[in-house]
Write an enzyme that holds these catalytic residues in place. Structure first.
Site, short mmCIF file in Angstrom:
data_model
loop_
_atom_site.label_atom_id
_atom_site.label_comp_id
_atom_site.label_asym_id
_atom_site.label_seq_id
_atom_site.Cartn_x
_atom_site.Cartn_y
_atom_site.Cartn_z
N ARG A 62 -12.84 8.51 9.66
CA ARG A 62 -11.93 8.81 8.55
C ARG A 62 -11.72 10.32 8.40
O ARG A 62 -11.66 10.85 7.30
CB ARG A 62 -12.43 8.21 7.24
CG ARG A 62 -12.60 6.70 7.31
CD ARG A 62 -11.30 5.98 7.57
NE ARG A 62 -10.50 5.89 6.39
CZ ARG A 62 -10.60 4.92 5.48
NH1 ARG A 62 -11.44 3.93 5.64
NH2 ARG A 62 -9.83 4.91 4.43
N ARG B 136 -7.93 11.03 2.54
CA ARG B 136 -7.61 11.48 1.18
C ARG B 136 -8.30 12.77 0.75
O ARG B 136 -7.86 13.42 -0.18
CB ARG B 136 -8.02 10.39 0.18
CG ARG B 136 -6.97 9.35 0.01
CD ARG B 136 -7.53 8.17 -0.70
NE ARG B 136 -8.63 7.58 0.07
CZ ARG B 136 -9.28 6.49 -0.29
NH1 ARG B 136 -8.98 5.89 -1.41
NH2 ARG B 136 -10.24 6.00 0.47
N ARG C 9 1.08 11.88 1.53
CA ARG C 9 1.03 10.59 0.83
C ARG C 9 1.82 10.59 -0.48
O ARG C 9 2.16 9.52 -0.98
CB ARG C 9 -0.43 10.19 0.59
CG ARG C 9 -1.16 9.67 1.82
CD ARG C 9 -0.55 8.37 2.34
NE ARG C 9 -0.28 7.45 1.25
CZ ARG C 9 -1.21 6.73 0.60
NH1 ARG C 9 -2.48 6.82 0.97
NH2 ARG C 9 -0.89 5.94 -0.39
N ASP D 113 -4.95 1.32 10.88
CA ASP D 113 -5.99 0.59 10.15
C ASP D 113 -6.37 -0.65 10.94
O ASP D 113 -5.54 -1.21 11.66
CB ASP D 113 -5.51 0.19 8.75
CG ASP D 113 -6.68 -0.27 7.89
OD1 ASP D 113 -7.33 0.58 7.27
OD2 ASP D 113 -6.97 -1.49 7.86
N TYR E 19 -11.31 -10.33 6.07
CA TYR E 19 -10.16 -9.91 5.25
C TYR E 19 -9.09 -10.99 5.24
O TYR E 19 -8.44 -11.22 4.21
CB TYR E 19 -9.59 -8.59 5.77
CG TYR E 19 -10.43 -7.41 5.33
CD1 TYR E 19 -10.27 -6.85 4.07
CD2 TYR E 19 -11.42 -6.89 6.16
CE1 TYR E 19 -11.06 -5.78 3.65
CE2 TYR E 19 -12.21 -5.83 5.75
CZ TYR E 19 -12.03 -5.28 4.49
OH TYR E 19 -12.81 -4.25 4.06
#
Ligand code: CP3
Length: 338
Positions: free
Chosen positions: A30, A34, A43, A79, A153
């Site tokens: 990652r 963010r 974003r 992802d 998921y």
């Protein structure tokens, strides 16, 4: 900006072959995310799915940590759940709630009716990789989720997937097999487009009891490793990987990505010297002070000093509220140490 640094290109690949006699390579799971003001600015303009789907944006974001951190590898900005689109399922990322798949698979019938995967729906990923290859001089890591994690998921979470697997193991294996075939095609597309390393994120696998891990994860991970190992090195990551390291080693990947729970040296003593080890600083350390980050990073480097299969990384992804300077200090410490 020129990204020409050809002398560093081989560090990651050498370490994955357990033949690195220079400083260890460093990258972070990652690493484009963010915590980066530059990522946040992008974003503000574009949704997460647009960033994953648009090759120009995905390329720009993948390159941010190469320019800002000078890491030794790039990881494709995408992802693990993008693959569900190949089955015609809908994927959304809802602010504060994480990924949502629609419809959730609840019954055996839904599994039977799942269409064959259509890889054309993921073509944008190949375009991103081709674009990145024109810019990059460090290796590009492609990735996919482990079939069990993707299944969890698709079925609405770990608790639901476990309930289903324990109740109807045959149907569970049918679903895992379908995901496996899609995953192999998808990873093949990534390698053909130019990825030089593959990492499999089977995040939830390590949270299963060992027997269920053996039953629902090992075979599928093994198939992926066997399919690609001769072409490109394959790294396997799960949460709980330090404790499961011996069982992951039995899958014979080129590298195991370790979480932070055990000192790496301790894990190394029981793992074949032919398997590279990646990790394993606790991501929370990067939220402490720069002196503490430098100290902990040096401790890790000292512990693994001159291990030719060592790749410096975190035990899991960079956390959102980590200061960029702290991540830079981590990478710099690795580069200064040797
Ligand atoms: O390492 C990288 O930077 C490459 C890109 C990458 C993303 N997700 C981007 C992402 C990778 C390798 C992943 C893997 C992933 N995705 C995993 C396995 C690794 C792990 O963390 O255990 C899992 C379980 C997912 C599923 C997923 N995607 C979740 C649970 C979430 C929401 C929570 C979170 O971690 O943010 C996502 C969203 C996601 N994936 C973002 C990004 C950049 C969104 C963050 C944002 O809003 O910018």
């Amino acid at each position: 900006m020129s990204r020409k640094k050809t002398h560093e290109r081989a560090l990651l690949l050498d370490a994955l072959a357990c033949e690195n006699f220079k400083r260890p390579p460093v990258w972070l799971m990652r690493q484009a995310g963010r915590y980066m003001p530059q990522y946040q600015a992008i974003r503000k303009q574009h949704s997460l799915l647009t960033c994953f789907n648009d090759p120009d944006l995905a390329t720009e974001i993948t390159l941010l940590p190469i320019d800002l951190l000078k890491v030794d590898a790039a990881i494709l900005f995408s992802d693990i759940l993008i693959i569900v689109k190949a089955f015609g399922l809908q994927l959304d990322f809802i602010e504060g709630k994480g990924p949502q798949i629609h419809p959730i698979l609840v019954t055996r019938k839904q599994i039977d009716l799942l269409p064959s995967p259509d890889l054309n729906r993921l073509k944008h990923v190949a375009s991103t990789i081709q674009q990145l290859k024109r810019e990059l001089t460090v290796p590009l890591i492609g990735f996919a989720g482990g079939p069990f994690t993707v299944a969890s998921y698709m079925m609405g979470g770990l608790s639901l997937v476990k309930k289903f697997a324990y109740t109807d193991p045959k149907a569970m294996h049918e679903l895992l097999e379908k995901i496996l075939q899609a995953t192999i095609s998808y990873l093949d597309m990534q390698v053909t487009a130019g990825c030089e390393v593959l990492q499999i994120f089977d995040s939830w696998a390590g949270l299963l009891p060992l027997q269920a891990f053996e039953e629902f994860c090992v075979h599928y991970l093994q198939k992926i490793v066997q399919t690609f190992k001769e072409k490109v090195p394959v790294v396997v990551f799960t949460r709980g990987s330090s404790l499961f390291a011996n069982h992951l080693a039995a899958i014979a990947p080129n590298c195991i990505s370790l979480d932070w729970q055990l000192p790496m040296k301790e894990v190394r003593s029981s793992i074949s010297k032919k398997i590279s080890l990646q990790g394993n600083l606790d991501p929370d350390i990067l939220r402490s002070s720069i002196p503490k980050i430098r100290e902990e990073t040096r401790n890790l480097l000292a512990l693994m000093h001159r291990d030719p299969g060592f790749i410096v990384n975190l035990g899991h992804g960079v956390l959102p509220d980590t200061p960029l300077e702290n991540v830079q200090a981590f990478v710099e410490t690795v580069k200064e140490f040797f």
